[in-house]
Design an enzyme around this catalytic site. Sequence first.
Site, PDB file in Angstrom:
ATOM      1  CD  GLU A 138      26.665  37.873  26.118  1.00  0.00           C
ATOM      2  OE1 GLU A 138      27.903  37.849  26.035  1.00  0.00           O
ATOM      3  OE2 GLU A 138      26.047  38.486  27.000  1.00  0.00           O
TER       4      GLU A 138
ATOM      5  NE  ARG B 205      53.195  33.072  63.133  1.00  0.00           N
ATOM      6  CZ  ARG B 205      53.072  33.411  64.412  1.00  0.00           C
ATOM      7  NH1 ARG B 205      52.365  34.471  64.765  1.00  0.00           N
ATOM      8  NH2 ARG B 205      53.663  32.710  65.353  1.00  0.00           N
TER       9      ARG B 205
ATOM     10  CG  LEU C 153      52.513  29.621  45.129  1.00  0.00           C
ATOM     11  CD1 LEU C 153      52.362  31.024  45.735  1.00  0.00           C
ATOM     12  CD2 LEU C 153      51.703  28.620  45.939  1.00  0.00           C
TER      13      LEU C 153
HETATM   14  C1  AOF Z   1      28.601  40.142  28.668  1.00  0.00           C
HETATM   15  N1  AOF Z   1      29.170  39.013  28.199  1.00  0.00           N
HETATM   16  O1  AOF Z   1      30.826  37.512  28.156  1.00  0.00           O
HETATM   17  C2  AOF Z   1      30.975  39.254  29.695  1.00  0.00           C
HETATM   18  C3  AOF Z   1      30.335  40.425  30.229  1.00  0.00           C
HETATM   19  O2  AOF Z   1      35.274  46.163  29.540  1.00  0.00           O
HETATM   20  P1  AOF Z   1      34.219  45.450  28.742  1.00  0.00           P
HETATM   21  O3  AOF Z   1      33.628  46.267  27.663  1.00  0.00           O
HETATM   22  O4  AOF Z   1      34.717  44.110  28.233  1.00  0.00           O
HETATM   23  O5  AOF Z   1      33.013  45.139  29.737  1.00  0.00           O
HETATM   24  C4  AOF Z   1      33.242  44.436  30.906  1.00  0.00           C
HETATM   25  C5  AOF Z   1      31.929  44.217  31.624  1.00  0.00           C
HETATM   26  O6  AOF Z   1      31.061  43.444  30.816  1.00  0.00           O
HETATM   27  C6  AOF Z   1      32.108  43.418  32.908  1.00  0.00           C
HETATM   28  O7  AOF Z   1      32.338  44.256  34.015  1.00  0.00           O
HETATM   29  C7  AOF Z   1      30.756  42.750  33.020  1.00  0.00           C
HETATM   30  O8  AOF Z   1      29.801  43.652  33.538  1.00  0.00           O
HETATM   31  C8  AOF Z   1      30.409  42.450  31.589  1.00  0.00           C
HETATM   32  N2  AOF Z   1      30.901  41.139  31.214  1.00  0.00           N
HETATM   33  N3  AOF Z   1      29.148  40.800  29.699  1.00  0.00           N
HETATM   34  O9  AOF Z   1      27.588  40.608  28.138  1.00  0.00           O
HETATM   35  C9  AOF Z   1      30.326  38.536  28.652  1.00  0.00           C
HETATM   36  N4  AOF Z   1      32.185  38.840  30.172  1.00  0.00           N
HETATM   37 ZN    ZN Z   2      28.809  41.958  26.539  1.00  0.00          ZN
END
Ligand code: AOF
Ligand code: ZN
Length: 373
Positions: free
Chosen positions: A63, A311, A215
């Site tokens: 955002e 496996r 990989l």
């Molecule tokens: C959003 N927009 O593009 C993403 C979000 O460790 P931080 O501060 O970067 O926060 C990570 C958390 O933010 C992650 O676990 C998820 O809940 C959210 N990710 N949120 O508003 C984003 N990637």
């Molecule tokens: Zn965010």
Amino acid sequence: MSAPPGAGVDDWLMQAALAAGRRNLGMTWPNPAVGALVVRESGQGPLILAHAGTAKGGRPHAEPQALADAGEAARGATLYVTLEPCSHHGRTPPCVDAIQAAGISRVVAAIEDPDIRVAGRGFAFLRSQGIEVTTGIGTEEARLAHAGHIRRVTLGRPHLMLKLAVSADGKAGLAGRRPVAITGEAARRQVHLMRATHDAVLTGIGTVLSDDPQLTCRLPGMLDRSPVRVVLDSTLRLPLASALVATHEIAPLWLIAAEDAPADRETTLTEIGVEVMRVRRRPNGGLDLHEALHLLAMRGITRLMVEAGPRVAAAFVQDGLVDEADIFTAPATLGTDAIDALHGLPLSALDAYLSETETAMHGPDRLRVLRRA
Ligand code: AOF
Ligand code: ZN
């Protein structure tokens, strides 16, 4: 750009936001690959002012990047986002603050963020500031795109995709581990693309010893999208001369060993840059796969692809840990003395908790995608 028939404007703009996020799948762990669009009504239909996806490594979030790109034009505009905007102070300030500061008047979000630091608080804050919030647009696609994040924060394990390549008679190789090509070039390229969109790819030491795989993602220009390579190697037999060790500077190499694996092997491997983690053995001597997945989630892995022999594949199926099976079926048969794709289990064992959601052709090979209901 006109809307496809039958779909509302919010629906197709959310599809564009989903596409913006999906581009970075496999690169944003431990964070989800979120997509965001800033859209303004132009009088002749909606105008996309900016689009962004969560950055490599997970920050910045989607955002603030899209809002910065749109600048002053974001005032009064609508933000489309594939996941609830965050409301917590992490390494970056909350996205909801950036949304409010930019003057966004409406937010359209696909799904709530199950991360306990957010979980509805993002929406509640936006509404409390007089910003209109619409949710539930593109829900199904967003649940798929964010399956890794959702499982990691709710179950403490990654989303697990099992890739299989089988002959028309359901076999995965010739007896005695003799090498045999089953699927063709188009399927091989698709598998490399799958590696790029997963955070990590896991195999067993048996496959390493017989095939010496890398990989990595060897599609043109995409080597840097190679996933973390993980090997289940209970006694630390990984050869120092293996292709995995030779490529450990291209992508990390992690080994999951048993608690009783020799300490001197760990020292040698660690010295050359390989990471070793240990898990318990199960009563049958095999590694505890639940614990292994938990460890990977703690390390930040959200999307795990399993590309292993019969496996290891069967062990994940039997433990109920497969969330998605991507099965390539080639037109040729291998015959009754060839090896079954799932050791000791029929392929239909997957149907116990997965069902087919998609099918596509890759050259002569058919890909079937099975998912958990
Ligand atoms: C959003 N927009 O593009 C993403 C979000 O460790 P931080 O501060 O970067 O926060 C990570 C958390 O933010 C992650 O676990 C998820 O809940 C959210 N990710 N949120 O508003 C984003 N990637
Ligand atoms: Zn965010």
